[in-house]
Design a protein around this motif. Sequence first.
Motif, PDB file in Angstrom:
ATOM      1  N   THR A 199       0.934  -1.069   0.124  1.00 28.23           N
ATOM      2  CA  THR A 199       0.064   0.181  -0.028  1.00 28.23           C
ATOM      3  C   THR A 199       0.724   1.337   0.076  1.00 28.23           C
ATOM      4  O   THR A 199       0.549   2.216  -0.650  1.00 28.23           O
ATOM      5  N   ALA A 200       1.968   1.230   0.720  1.00 29.54           N
ATOM      6  CA  ALA A 200       2.805   2.378   0.651  1.00 29.54           C
ATOM      7  C   ALA A 200       3.304   2.359  -0.332  1.00 29.54           C
ATOM      8  O   ALA A 200       3.612   3.749  -1.216  1.00 29.54           O
TER       9      ALA A 200
ATOM     10  N   TYR B  33       1.211   4.411  -2.836  1.00 31.99           N
ATOM     11  CA  TYR B  33       1.001   5.672  -2.325  1.00 31.99           C
ATOM     12  C   TYR B  33       2.210   6.571  -2.810  1.00 31.99           C
ATOM     13  O   TYR B  33       2.011   7.675  -3.442  1.00 31.99           O
TER      14      TYR B  33
ATOM     15  N   ARG C 216      -0.827   2.246   4.973  1.00 27.56           N
ATOM     16  CA  ARG C 216       0.631   2.423   4.437  1.00 27.56           C
ATOM     17  C   ARG C 216       1.625   2.244   5.495  1.00 27.56           C
ATOM     18  O   ARG C 216       1.440   2.821   6.586  1.00 27.56           O
TER      19      ARG C 216
END
Length: 880
Positions: A646-647, A650, A690
């Motif tokens: 997720t990070a 992002y 994240r």
Amino acid sequence: MNVSNPPKLFLRFFRWYCRPKLVDHIEGDLIEVYQQRLKKLGKRKADTKFIIDVILLFRPSIIKPIEGYQNLNNYSMFRSYFKIGWRNLLRNKGYSLINIGGLALGMAVATLIGLWMYDEISFDTNHTNYEQIAQVRIRSTDPNTGITRGGEAVQFPMGASLKSNYPEYFKHILMAFWVGDHVLSINDKKLLRTGEFIEAGAPDMLSLKMLRGTYAGLNDTHAIILSKSTADAFFGNEDPINKSLKIDNRMDVTITGVYEDLPQNARFGEVQFFSPWDLWVLSNDWVKRCENNWGNSSFNIYVQLQPNTSMETAAAGIKDFWFKNGPKELQEDVKKYKPELLLYPMSQWHLYSEFKDGLPAGGRITFVWLFGIVGVFVLLLACINFMNLSTARSEKRAREVGVRKAIGSVKLQLVQQFVSESFLVVLLAFVLSLTMVSLSLSLFNELAEKKLMLPFSQPIFWLISFAFILLTGLLSSLYPAFYLSSFQPVKVLKGALRLGRLASMPRKVLVVIQFTVSIVLIIGTMVVYRQIQFARDRPIGYNREGLISVPMNDPNYSGKYDVIKNELLNTGVVSEMALSSSPITNVWNNVGGFTWDGKDPELASDFSVTNVTYDFGNLVNWQMIMGRDFSRSFKSDSAAIIINETAANYLGLKNPVGEFIKANNGKNSWQIIGVIKDLIMTSPYSSEKRAFFFLDFKYDAVSQIHVKIKPTASAHEALPKIEAVFKKIVPSASFDYKFVDQEYAKKFGQEERIGKLASLFAILAIFISCLGLFGLASFVAEQRTKEIGIRKVMGASVLNLWKMLSKDFVLLVTISVLISIPAACYFMNNWLEKYEYRTEMAWWIFAVAGLGALLITLSTVSYQSIKAALANPVNSLRSE
């Protein structure tokens, strides 16, 4: 001089029902008593007691007779009614059992739900200042995505700033850390207890009932106040005041107070000791470093309003805190993110624990309303059974009604008779329901994880019970009473009473309502369990089997981690050990201020942060998408970072491995060496945050030891050997372990409890509905005995007779299925909307519920249908 008057509505009600010759005398007494209570108790309590008095005076000896009707002996009349009712119950034992049993079951369910609801809505009301206490929360909007979020974690310096800038709003502004488990010890005696480090005003704010000591008990930095149960566990009947304790074997404290244990239905109900916030700061270097740090949100702030200050006024006053009193160096970020301070009232902590756009938007209040509606409907189902069986057996009472009318009874007397008989049934059912509740309460408490009890000693319970009996009695009796009393005596006595096909229509409508409610409950239960299973089956990014976590609650762990690891590996039952700053099933730190190449200035810069040691990835078996894990072979890993998927998305980097994450205006930087699949460390129903994972090679920030048990070793075999290692190397520490898979399973606790309760109520609703259906089927079979006999003589088979007797009921349940499916779909879709990670409503759920209802109906009806079809026609036709 203004004279307060009692509630006008209830005074008028009294004047309306009271006998004219008694009005002046009784009203004078009521007013006199009211004025006396007004002086002693205040208007609110005086009004309440006046209302209760007016209701209690509503009895036969005081109620004026209806115009044109004179009752010479009320007592004898009602005694006659109850005697006739009792005889009818004994004469028709089967129907009496169905009526009383079904009604008692419905009342028992409604009572259990009522107790559960009261426990929920009375959460935290044990605190005197319940309506003046709140928690400070932050809410901000991401300018890049437009998403507004909120959180309860705030910065250390905010407490001091609120105290200096907003004293007019708050009596108490208290800094606090998170409620957590700590080891309390005296010499060799160690107990794991849940505690809270909070500023000195907490005992006063929370209105703790001090059994020893005073509210000033936390004024000294090295103080502690204990719950009574904890004090008793350590000292028994001895006076614990001024005795010494250790917290986590590193904080020396003196007992300055003992308070009465808080109830279970309270936010701080699990807290068994309070200790000063200053002690927590003094004992933790990382907290000291946060004293002037506006970039670390790791703390809580609780407030109590000043007298005569409303929550709305105080909330409006601090809303623009960041613009007016925020640090100058953050004003650019303030303009971008538009942060606001919110007050989250204690009255909403439990029931409104879910948030939308950073604001309370529901939570357990949904289930309170849902189960309240279920309770009403289950009681309604039982009342419907009573109404159906009463009206279905109307022909049995028709001649009685005709004779009574012929010798002078008016309709009102007949209504009173049937209502009295109904209240006799309701009263018997209520007594039976209390017995059912008493016997099942321990099981229900275990299921709901509550400590409910029937409050027999409280007058309010009996007042509510009286209203409950009155409501149930009226609900179940009025329609049958008016229906039965409406028969015309001439037609009845001539034997010419023909009810017609439409006479059974109300009963059919009520049966449809019964099964519609039951089927909706069945579908709802299936959807809840499907959602739980869907979240359970979600890939979590690591292997939790055989993992245990031990909190490092003793300073003597320092410098011994490698020794512990080697000893554990030598036991032969452990395959790996590693450390982290947060539990595997949670994230304790959220840090902002990160930058990277190509970062959009409008993009939020906060990430959840976990510090880990070498081998953590191997321990949890996290899944690398690209790059590599931390390794002792690379000295540069001291400045490396691993990010989750997720990070990586992002950050917006095509290939994040090799890129740098910076902080403190570029003074600190870490190179990304790997990207892993998301670890589900928070809610399994939400998208994962994240996350950044930093290598803590110096063991500065770690707080949890994680041990992996070999698959070939059982927990029963491994745990004694693991404990022996801990006791050998750190004998002063308490070995308090938790299984990671059990901690993860707790995340499903609320939904599982709701599912179990919904299942229970659905089963009971179906049972009550079937009970009524069984009674109706037996009556229909009895009513059509001669018809069945003629049909058998004419050659009808058992199958044909079964079809004839069952088809009407099957048709009614089919209609219920068609109504319940869209209703259940609407309600359950709304429920699923609150979960980010949710299942779909499969078609087979509705099919199973519908077919199940039909099968249950056929099973219920078939017994009476086949019994009637197999009966000897000679017995039914011999009177013809």
